[in-house]
Motif scaffolding. Structure first.
Motif, PDB file in Angstrom:
ATOM      1  N   THR A  47      -4.495   5.840  -6.547  1.00 54.41           N
ATOM      2  CA  THR A  47      -4.279   4.485  -6.039  1.00 54.41           C
ATOM      3  C   THR A  47      -5.259   4.092  -4.929  1.00 54.41           C
ATOM      4  OG1 THR A  47      -2.607   5.271  -4.465  1.00 54.41           O
ATOM      5  CG2 THR A  47      -1.828   4.496  -6.629  1.00 54.41           C
ATOM      6  N   ALA A  48      -6.206   4.937  -4.625  1.00 56.51           N
ATOM      7  CA  ALA A  48      -7.180   4.637  -3.572  1.00 56.51           C
ATOM      8  C   ALA A  48      -7.961   3.342  -3.837  1.00 56.51           C
ATOM      9  CB  ALA A  48      -8.124   5.809  -3.357  1.00 56.51           C
ATOM     10  N   MET A  68       0.809  -1.210   0.000  1.00 58.16           N
ATOM     11  CA  MET A  68       0.000   0.000   0.000  1.00 58.16           C
ATOM     12  C   MET A  68       0.847   1.267   0.000  1.00 58.16           C
ATOM     13  SD  MET A  68      -3.116  -1.090   2.487  1.00 58.16           S
ATOM     14  CE  MET A  68      -3.798   0.543   2.481  1.00 58.16           C
ATOM     15  N   SER A  69       2.027   1.229   0.579  1.00 58.54           N
ATOM     16  CA  SER A  69       2.817   2.453   0.710  1.00 58.54           C
ATOM     17  C   SER A  69       3.830   2.672  -0.408  1.00 58.54           C
ATOM     18  CB  SER A  69       3.534   2.462   2.058  1.00 58.54           C
ATOM     19  OG  SER A  69       4.487   1.424   2.124  1.00 58.54           O
ATOM     20  N   LEU A  70       4.278   1.612  -1.050  1.00 63.07           N
ATOM     21  CA  LEU A  70       5.328   1.760  -2.047  1.00 63.07           C
ATOM     22  C   LEU A  70       4.974   2.649  -3.240  1.00 63.07           C
ATOM     23  CD1 LEU A  70       7.168  -1.678  -2.088  1.00 63.07           C
ATOM     24  CD2 LEU A  70       7.966   0.512  -1.231  1.00 63.07           C
ATOM     25  N   PRO A  71       3.765   2.587  -3.791  1.00 61.63           N
ATOM     26  CA  PRO A  71       3.489   3.500  -4.916  1.00 61.63           C
ATOM     27  C   PRO A  71       3.660   4.972  -4.543  1.00 61.63           C
ATOM     28  CG  PRO A  71       1.803   1.813  -4.806  1.00 61.63           C
ATOM     29  CD  PRO A  71       2.642   1.659  -3.579  1.00 61.63           C
ATOM     30  N   SER A 101      -0.807  13.859  -3.396  1.00 65.06           N
ATOM     31  CA  SER A 101      -2.264  13.829  -3.245  1.00 65.06           C
ATOM     32  C   SER A 101      -2.920  13.180  -4.456  1.00 65.06           C
ATOM     33  CB  SER A 101      -2.807  15.247  -3.054  1.00 65.06           C
ATOM     34  OG  SER A 101      -2.294  15.822  -1.892  1.00 65.06           O
ATOM     35  N   LEU A 102      -2.465  13.527  -5.647  1.00 67.59           N
ATOM     36  CA  LEU A 102      -3.010  12.916  -6.858  1.00 67.59           C
ATOM     37  C   LEU A 102      -2.710  11.412  -6.906  1.00 67.59           C
ATOM     38  CD1 LEU A 102      -2.154  15.676  -9.491  1.00 67.59           C
ATOM     39  CD2 LEU A 102      -4.395  15.122  -8.527  1.00 67.59           C
ATOM     40  N   THR A 103      -1.532  11.037  -6.444  1.00 68.54           N
ATOM     41  CA  THR A 103      -1.182   9.613  -6.403  1.00 68.54           C
ATOM     42  C   THR A 103      -2.081   8.864  -5.427  1.00 68.54           C
ATOM     43  OG1 THR A 103       1.111  10.150  -6.935  1.00 68.54           O
ATOM     44  CG2 THR A 103       0.686   7.969  -6.004  1.00 68.54           C
TER      45      THR A 103
END
Length: 88
Positions: free
Chosen positions: A65-66, A20-23, A59-61
């Protein structure tokens, strides 16, 4: 619950956290590198030049990825709930 099951649960929890955190971390790293190169070339040392683009792009990322993050976390939660039910 045996010791091996607890270790397996911990391993899976760490793996989900990484997935979840890597992107977001990779995007932040890439944007920081690009901005640092731009600052080195132009010799602009403005703090807002690094902060504002990173906040916007991260924020866009997060927005992009949500769905992936919620699916990953939902699947992990379902697996945990199934394990809890099987214990009883």
């Amino acid at each position: 619950m045996s010791e091996t099951e607890v270790v397996e649960f911990g391993r899976e929890a760490v793996w989900v956290m990484l997935k979840m955190s890597l992107p977001v971390l990779f995007v932040a790293l890439f944007v920081g590198l690009i901005i640092s190169l731009f600052q080195a070339v132009t010799q602009l040392q403005e703090m807002t030049l690094t902060f504002v683009p990173k906040v916007i792009i991260i924020s866009l990322t997060l927005i992009a990825t949500a769905p992936y993050m919620s699916q990953t976390l939902g699947t992990f939660t379902e697996q945990i709930m199934d394990r809890i039910v099987s214990l009883g």
